[in-house]
Design an enzyme around this catalytic site. Structure first.
Site, short mmCIF file in Angstrom:
data_model
loop_
_atom_site.label_atom_id
_atom_site.label_comp_id
_atom_site.label_asym_id
_atom_site.label_seq_id
_atom_site.Cartn_x
_atom_site.Cartn_y
_atom_site.Cartn_z
N ASP A 187 0.82 -1.22 0.00
CA ASP A 187 0.00 0.00 0.00
C ASP A 187 0.85 1.26 0.00
O ASP A 187 2.06 1.21 0.25
CB ASP A 187 -0.98 -0.02 1.19
N ASN A 209 -7.76 -4.10 13.87
CA ASN A 209 -9.13 -4.43 13.45
C ASN A 209 -9.16 -5.57 12.41
O ASN A 209 -10.17 -5.79 11.77
CB ASN A 209 -9.83 -3.18 12.89
N HIS A 250 -7.31 -5.74 9.68
CA HIS A 250 -7.03 -5.39 8.28
C HIS A 250 -5.68 -5.92 7.81
O HIS A 250 -4.77 -6.13 8.60
CB HIS A 250 -7.18 -3.88 8.02
N GLU A 274 -9.68 -2.55 4.86
CA GLU A 274 -10.39 -2.38 6.13
C GLU A 274 -11.58 -3.34 6.20
O GLU A 274 -12.01 -3.88 5.18
CB GLU A 274 -10.89 -0.93 6.21
C1 GLP Z 1 -0.87 -0.36 8.73
C2 GLP Z 1 -0.54 -1.02 7.37
C3 GLP Z 1 -0.60 -2.53 7.43
C4 GLP Z 1 0.05 -2.99 8.73
C5 GLP Z 1 -0.80 -2.56 9.90
C6 GLP Z 1 -0.21 -2.88 11.25
O1 GLP Z 1 -1.94 0.53 8.68
N1 GLP Z 1 -1.29 -0.57 6.24
O2 GLP Z 1 0.05 -3.09 6.30
O3 GLP Z 1 0.15 -4.39 8.75
O4 GLP Z 1 -1.20 -1.22 9.80
O5 GLP Z 1 0.87 -2.06 11.54
P1 GLP Z 1 1.88 -2.27 12.73
O6 GLP Z 1 2.83 -3.34 12.30
O7 GLP Z 1 2.56 -0.94 12.88
O8 GLP Z 1 1.09 -2.65 13.91
#
Ligand code: GLP
Length: 268
Positions: free
Chosen positions: A67, A137, A139, A144
């Site tokens: 992303d 959540n 995702h 989402e």
């Molecule tokens: C972000 C990204 C995801 C990631 C998630 C968790 O918003 N778009 O690809 O896996 O949130 O992030 P973190 O590893 O900082 O908890």
């Protein structure tokens, strides 16, 4: 779905680095799917170490990130392009021309950009190994809850929870984007292998929903229940809500025995 529980986040990163190394060392033109977020930073550190100390080469690697924020200047330190440069690309011998993120400026049509990204993945031969984190959540990427389980790369509006979760990374006076381009769940499902890393207590509910909950668009990561080669690697805190921990640990021992007897077999 193969669930492997490690004592701590360090071991999760080491195991993920082992997966990436095996692919990169054994395939002529490996294609990696990469993720941002706090969780994979430790993996990228290990890969940089392996590059410096053991000569692990990324010369022939192509990469596709999950992303990128909508309409963000790649030079902006908050862009996922900057994140990837800072944490991995600038420290290894990857050809930056072969590194891709699903970008879209306000002058570009997100639908066309999504289709172009899908085509670029196909042209590269498809993703061999997709690295994933998981949102609190459930995702994956920026898919989402309520995202279509067969979605492809497209623009998404972020939920309030995701914006709040990620606000820790932005200064008070800094603009935080609320839309992003993301690979779809269908795009992720097309990867040959998926390796999801989750660490910390705040992921325990999402992990439990993903592994043992219903297949549901309300937990996008639950789609991985339908993936032939999904490996979920957890630290104890992220695994803390799983009921069948004993079974996963025993199954992992059995798998290791099988690997010793028959060798590792990855069908890339
Ligand atoms: C972000 C990204 C995801 C990631 C998630 C968790 O918003 N778009 O690809 O896996 O949130 O992030 P973190 O590893 O900082 O908890």
């Amino acid at each position: 779905m193969q669930v492997i529980i490690f004592d701590d986040a360090e071991q999760v990163a080491e195991h993920a680095a082992q997966w990436v190394s095996e692919l990169v060392e054994n395939k002529t033109n490996p294609v990696l799917g990469l993720a941002t977020g706090s969780t994979p930073i430790s993996l990228y550190k290990k890969l940089v170490e392996r590059h410096n100390e053991q000569g692990l080469s990324f010369k022939n690697v192509s990469s596709f990130n999950l992303d990128e924020y909508h309409n963000i200047d790649p030079a902006n330190p908050q862009s996922y392009r900057s994140f990837m440069n800072d944490n991995l690309f600038s420290h290894v011998d990857i050809d930056v021309a072969n590194t891709h993120l699903p970008t879209c400026t306000s002058e570009q049509n997100p639908r066309e950009q999504g289709l172009n990204y899908e085509q670029a993945i196909k042209d590269a031969g498809g993703i061999d190994l997709q690295i994933l984190g998981i949102g609190a959540n459930g995702h994956i990427g920026f898919n989402e809850p309520t995202s279509s389980l067969v979605s492809k790369t497209r623009i998404k509006t972020l939920t309030e929870q995701t914006i709040k979760d990620n606000s820790r990374l932005f200064k008070a006076d800094e603009h935080q984007p609320d839309m992003a381009m993301t690979m779809g769940i269908g795009t992720i499902m097309d990867s040959r292998y998926v390796l999801l890393m989750a660490t910390g207590e705040n992921k325990a509910d999402a992990v439990n929903d993903m592994v043992t909950g219903a297949l549901s668009a309300m937990c996008p990561a639950s789609a991985l229940q339908m993936h032939e080669n999904a490996i979920v690697i957890l630290d104890k805190a992220a695994a803390s809500k799983l009921e069948d921990k004993g079974y996963y640990q025993w199954a992992d021992k059995q798998n290791n025995k099988l690997n010793q007897q028959y060798g590792l077999y990855h069908n890339y």
